[in-house]
Design a protein around this motif. Structure first.
Motif, PDB file in Angstrom:
ATOM      1  N   ALA A 103     -10.105   6.889   1.774  1.00  0.00           N
ATOM      2  CA  ALA A 103      -8.884   7.173   2.138  1.00  0.00           C
ATOM      3  C   ALA A 103      -8.049   6.141   2.211  1.00  0.00           C
ATOM      4  O   ALA A 103      -6.741   6.065   1.757  1.00  0.00           O
ATOM      5  CB  ALA A 103      -8.894   7.894   3.721  1.00  0.00           C
ATOM      6  N   LEU A 104      -8.559   4.830   2.817  1.00  0.00           N
ATOM      7  CA  LEU A 104      -7.643   3.635   2.582  1.00  0.00           C
ATOM      8  C   LEU A 104      -7.351   3.487   1.111  1.00  0.00           C
ATOM      9  O   LEU A 104      -6.037   2.837   0.815  1.00  0.00           O
ATOM     10  CB  LEU A 104      -8.467   2.537   3.303  1.00  0.00           C
ATOM     11  CG  LEU A 104      -8.876   2.556   4.694  1.00  0.00           C
ATOM     12  CD1 LEU A 104      -9.625   1.255   5.222  1.00  0.00           C
ATOM     13  CD2 LEU A 104      -7.501   2.647   5.539  1.00  0.00           C
ATOM     14  N   ALA A 105      -8.191   3.564   0.350  1.00  0.00           N
ATOM     15  CA  ALA A 105      -7.916   3.277  -1.148  1.00  0.00           C
ATOM     16  C   ALA A 105      -6.936   4.502  -1.763  1.00  0.00           C
ATOM     17  O   ALA A 105      -6.436   4.160  -2.928  1.00  0.00           O
ATOM     18  CB  ALA A 105      -9.236   3.203  -1.862  1.00  0.00           C
ATOM     19  N   GLY A 106      -6.770   5.553  -1.124  1.00  0.00           N
ATOM     20  CA  GLY A 106      -5.959   6.686  -1.975  1.00  0.00           C
ATOM     21  C   GLY A 106      -6.718   7.461  -2.508  1.00  0.00           C
ATOM     22  O   GLY A 106      -6.126   8.407  -3.262  1.00  0.00           O
ATOM     23  N   THR A 127       5.183  12.244   6.726  1.00  0.00           N
ATOM     24  CA  THR A 127       6.333  12.149   5.799  1.00  0.00           C
ATOM     25  C   THR A 127       5.793  12.520   4.346  1.00  0.00           C
ATOM     26  O   THR A 127       6.667  12.517   3.483  1.00  0.00           O
ATOM     27  CB  THR A 127       6.887  10.741   5.634  1.00  0.00           C
ATOM     28  OG1 THR A 127       5.826   9.796   5.449  1.00  0.00           O
ATOM     29  CG2 THR A 127       7.433  10.255   7.038  1.00  0.00           C
ATOM     30  N   GLY A 128       4.471  12.576   4.093  1.00  0.00           N
ATOM     31  CA  GLY A 128       4.033  13.034   2.805  1.00  0.00           C
ATOM     32  C   GLY A 128       4.006  11.913   1.924  1.00  0.00           C
ATOM     33  O   GLY A 128       4.027  11.879   0.589  1.00  0.00           O
ATOM     34  N   VAL A 129       4.084  10.589   2.240  1.00  0.00           N
ATOM     35  CA  VAL A 129       3.874   9.567   1.390  1.00  0.00           C
ATOM     36  C   VAL A 129       2.539   9.215   1.233  1.00  0.00           C
ATOM     37  O   VAL A 129       1.578   9.390   1.898  1.00  0.00           O
ATOM     38  CB  VAL A 129       4.408   8.165   2.072  1.00  0.00           C
ATOM     39  CG1 VAL A 129       4.162   6.785   1.434  1.00  0.00           C
ATOM     40  CG2 VAL A 129       5.765   8.361   2.639  1.00  0.00           C
ATOM     41  N   ASP A 130       2.167   9.023  -0.136  1.00  0.00           N
ATOM     42  CA  ASP A 130       0.946   8.711  -0.803  1.00  0.00           C
ATOM     43  C   ASP A 130       1.157   8.095  -1.906  1.00  0.00           C
ATOM     44  O   ASP A 130       1.131   8.696  -3.171  1.00  0.00           O
ATOM     45  CB  ASP A 130       0.214  10.165  -0.874  1.00  0.00           C
ATOM     46  CG  ASP A 130      -1.236  10.259  -1.219  1.00  0.00           C
ATOM     47  OD1 ASP A 130      -1.739   8.869  -1.244  1.00  0.00           O
ATOM     48  OD2 ASP A 130      -1.926  11.113  -1.436  1.00  0.00           O
ATOM     49  N   VAL A 131       0.915   6.699  -2.068  1.00  0.00           N
ATOM     50  CA  VAL A 131       1.096   5.946  -2.905  1.00  0.00           C
ATOM     51  C   VAL A 131      -0.187   6.126  -3.919  1.00  0.00           C
ATOM     52  O   VAL A 131      -1.547   6.081  -3.225  1.00  0.00           O
ATOM     53  CB  VAL A 131       1.286   4.413  -2.741  1.00  0.00           C
ATOM     54  CG1 VAL A 131       1.299   3.457  -3.754  1.00  0.00           C
ATOM     55  CG2 VAL A 131       2.573   4.156  -1.980  1.00  0.00           C
ATOM     56  N   PRO A 132      -0.068   6.157  -5.093  1.00  0.00           N
ATOM     57  CA  PRO A 132      -1.393   6.250  -6.144  1.00  0.00           C
ATOM     58  C   PRO A 132      -2.166   5.158  -5.968  1.00  0.00           C
ATOM     59  O   PRO A 132      -1.868   4.103  -5.745  1.00  0.00           O
ATOM     60  CB  PRO A 132      -0.873   6.429  -7.499  1.00  0.00           C
ATOM     61  CG  PRO A 132       0.537   7.040  -7.235  1.00  0.00           C
ATOM     62  CD  PRO A 132       1.104   6.425  -5.943  1.00  0.00           C
ATOM     63  N   PRO A 133      -3.441   5.348  -5.996  1.00  0.00           N
ATOM     64  CA  PRO A 133      -4.340   4.382  -5.945  1.00  0.00           C
ATOM     65  C   PRO A 133      -4.174   3.116  -6.889  1.00  0.00           C
ATOM     66  O   PRO A 133      -4.271   2.156  -6.622  1.00  0.00           O
ATOM     67  CB  PRO A 133      -5.851   4.866  -6.111  1.00  0.00           C
ATOM     68  CG  PRO A 133      -5.650   6.376  -6.158  1.00  0.00           C
ATOM     69  CD  PRO A 133      -4.196   6.669  -6.117  1.00  0.00           C
ATOM     70  N   GLU A 134      -3.829   3.419  -7.944  1.00  0.00           N
ATOM     71  CA  GLU A 134      -3.476   2.338  -9.077  1.00  0.00           C
ATOM     72  C   GLU A 134      -2.219   1.273  -8.617  1.00  0.00           C
ATOM     73  O   GLU A 134      -2.214   0.187  -9.104  1.00  0.00           O
ATOM     74  CB  GLU A 134      -3.241   2.808 -10.277  1.00  0.00           C
ATOM     75  CG  GLU A 134      -2.140   3.660 -10.519  1.00  0.00           C
ATOM     76  CD  GLU A 134      -2.539   5.132 -10.156  1.00  0.00           C
ATOM     77  OE1 GLU A 134      -1.386   5.856 -10.700  1.00  0.00           O
ATOM     78  OE2 GLU A 134      -3.484   5.431  -9.867  1.00  0.00           O
ATOM     79  N   ARG A 135      -1.587   1.986  -7.764  1.00  0.00           N
ATOM     80  CA  ARG A 135      -0.284   1.217  -7.349  1.00  0.00           C
ATOM     81  C   ARG A 135      -0.317   0.592  -6.177  1.00  0.00           C
ATOM     82  O   ARG A 135       0.588  -0.066  -5.683  1.00  0.00           O
ATOM     83  CB  ARG A 135       0.901   2.256  -7.255  1.00  0.00           C
ATOM     84  CG  ARG A 135       1.391   2.542  -8.683  1.00  0.00           C
ATOM     85  CD  ARG A 135       2.774   3.559  -8.594  1.00  0.00           C
ATOM     86  NE  ARG A 135       3.805   2.982  -8.003  1.00  0.00           N
ATOM     87  CZ  ARG A 135       4.502   3.709  -7.379  1.00  0.00           C
ATOM     88  NH1 ARG A 135       4.489   4.896  -7.433  1.00  0.00           N
ATOM     89  NH2 ARG A 135       5.541   3.090  -6.714  1.00  0.00           N
ATOM     90  N   ARG A 136      -1.668   0.697  -5.579  1.00  0.00           N
ATOM     91  CA  ARG A 136      -1.740   0.184  -4.119  1.00  0.00           C
ATOM     92  C   ARG A 136      -2.071  -1.371  -4.145  1.00  0.00           C
ATOM     93  O   ARG A 136      -2.074  -1.841  -3.093  1.00  0.00           O
ATOM     94  CB  ARG A 136      -2.808   0.828  -3.339  1.00  0.00           C
ATOM     95  CG  ARG A 136      -2.356   2.337  -3.174  1.00  0.00           C
ATOM     96  CD  ARG A 136      -3.168   3.095  -2.009  1.00  0.00           C
ATOM     97  NE  ARG A 136      -2.874   4.408  -1.760  1.00  0.00           N
ATOM     98  CZ  ARG A 136      -3.092   4.985  -0.704  1.00  0.00           C
ATOM     99  NH1 ARG A 136      -4.063   4.567   0.339  1.00  0.00           N
ATOM    100  NH2 ARG A 136      -2.760   6.336  -0.524  1.00  0.00           N
ATOM    101  N   ARG A 137      -2.699  -1.755  -5.269  1.00  0.00           N
ATOM    102  CA  ARG A 137      -3.015  -3.246  -5.620  1.00  0.00           C
ATOM    103  C   ARG A 137      -4.015  -3.733  -4.666  1.00  0.00           C
ATOM    104  O   ARG A 137      -3.863  -4.518  -3.951  1.00  0.00           O
ATOM    105  CB  ARG A 137      -1.759  -4.040  -5.345  1.00  0.00           C
ATOM    106  CG  ARG A 137      -2.096  -5.345  -5.953  1.00  0.00           C
ATOM    107  CD  ARG A 137      -2.184  -5.721  -7.512  1.00  0.00           C
ATOM    108  NE  ARG A 137      -2.429  -6.979  -7.902  1.00  0.00           N
ATOM    109  CZ  ARG A 137      -1.479  -7.948  -8.232  1.00  0.00           C
ATOM    110  NH1 ARG A 137      -0.244  -7.768  -7.923  1.00  0.00           N
ATOM    111  NH2 ARG A 137      -1.910  -9.293  -8.417  1.00  0.00           N
ATOM    112  N   LEU A 138      -5.131  -3.006  -4.434  1.00  0.00           N
ATOM    113  CA  LEU A 138      -6.402  -3.257  -3.569  1.00  0.00           C
ATOM    114  C   LEU A 138      -7.541  -3.333  -4.571  1.00  0.00           C
ATOM    115  O   LEU A 138      -7.826  -2.799  -5.401  1.00  0.00           O
ATOM    116  CB  LEU A 138      -6.665  -2.006  -2.770  1.00  0.00           C
ATOM    117  CG  LEU A 138      -5.365  -1.334  -1.918  1.00  0.00           C
ATOM    118  CD1 LEU A 138      -5.954  -0.044  -1.371  1.00  0.00           C
ATOM    119  CD2 LEU A 138      -5.109  -2.313  -0.839  1.00  0.00           C
ATOM    120  N   GLY A 139      -8.404  -4.185  -3.885  1.00  0.00           N
ATOM    121  CA  GLY A 139      -9.729  -4.526  -4.732  1.00  0.00           C
ATOM    122  C   GLY A 139     -10.641  -3.929  -3.916  1.00  0.00           C
ATOM    123  O   GLY A 139     -11.038  -3.553  -2.874  1.00  0.00           O
TER     124      GLY A 139
END
Length: 306
Positions: A103-106, A127-139
């Motif tokens: 869930a944290l990773a999207g 609010t329905g905000v849900d940034v796609p995983p590839e745009r979250r810049r997470l390792g």
């Protein structure tokens, strides 16, 4: 009537111009190589993108309230992590640890709550905000190590930086440094499908670190490693978190990992955080039978008394 232009003359001129262009040496790029230019910047021939160095992602504390519903089962966990620290998440199988990381990773949508990283809102159910995983810049390292099988270890690690437009030589150099730090550089040219489980896990960890992420989400990243490999990987993760000042969530089944790497521990059982605190405080006063079992297993290890 005006004189019609001689088409043969035009065709002959075009052929001469083509020959001159073919003989003309390619322009030298700003970086010293040869290749096309766009707006004064070198571009990659395949994609047309400008070469650039991948900068570290902007980061900050992780503020997360994760609510995920699956039938009668609900994960409802608050997982805040200050920047530059590691939160170890422990718990029995099926407790919700891996779901929380997804869930944290999207990779799993929220049914409630939010995920904020620094001043960015990555997800918010209200609010329905849900940034796609590839745009979250997470390792991210998941339990199922998903390397690209036909690429080498080096190519897998360099992939994220190349996708962001970094020059191949720079991305490979960065990949080689990470592979060396994790003692898997001897397999840099080995294709992923030929790596052992422990080697693949170290390559996956290197790939997660290669993009200089804003946060680390690691689900059992040391599980397939032997004792020396585990110690090395722990040190690399700890050093990156401290140096880059990013928050990290580390899912593990062992209290030893938490004591070695983490600043804080959250125990998740039946979808809820049942205990949280510094690793040694949790070990000294286990709140559930599961945690008491972890402590007993730690005490039973050879040399534990020392």
């Amino acid at each position: 009537m005006g004189r019609r232009p001689d088409r043969r003359t035009h065709r002959g001129a075009g052929r001469c111009a083509s020959r001159r262009a073919a003989r003309r040496p390619p322009r030298r790029t700003a970086a010293g190589g040869r290749g096309p230019r766009r707006g004064g910047h070198p571009v990659t021939p395949a994609s047309g993108r400008r070469h650039r160095h991948l900068a570290p992602a902007p980061t900050g504390p992780l503020d997360a309230h994760v609510v995920v519903r699956r039938g009668a089962w609900t994960l409802d966990a608050v997982l805040g992590v200050p920047a530059g620290t590691v939160l170890a998440v422990l718990g029995p199988n099926g407790g919700g640890k891996s779901t929380a990381v997804a869930a944290l990773a999207g990779l799993v949508p929220l049914d409630g709550g939010h995920v904020r990283l620094g001043d960015r809102t990555l997800a918010e159910a209200a609010t329905g905000v849900d940034v796609p995983p590839e745009r979250r810049r997470l390792g991210v390292v998941l339990q199922d190590v998903l390397l690209v099988p036909h690429l080498t270890a080096r190519e897998n690690v360099a992939f994220g930086r190349r996708a962001a437009g970094e020059r191949a030589a720079d991305a490979r150099h960065h990949a080689d440094r990470l592979l060396t730090s994790l003692a898997v550089d001897a397999h840099a040219r080995t294709r992923a499908h030929r790596l052992s489980g422990g080697q693949a896990q170290r390559v996956a960890l290197a790939r997660a670190l290669a993009v200089e992420p804003a946060a680390l989400l690691l689900d059992e990243p040391f599980a397939a490693l032997d004792a020396p490999g585990r110690a090395t990987a722990r040190d690399v993760v700890h050093r990156y978190v401290r140096t880059a000042g990013v928050p990290a969530v580390l899912v593990t089944h062992t209290l030893a990992d938490a004591l070695a790497v983490a600043d804080d521990v959250a125990v998740v059982e039946h979808g809820r955080v049942v205990q949280r605190g510094a690793p040694r405080d949790v070990a000294a006063a286990p709140a559930t039978a599961y945690v008491a079992g972890l402590v007993a297993a730690l005490d039973a290890r050879p040399g534990a008394a020392a």
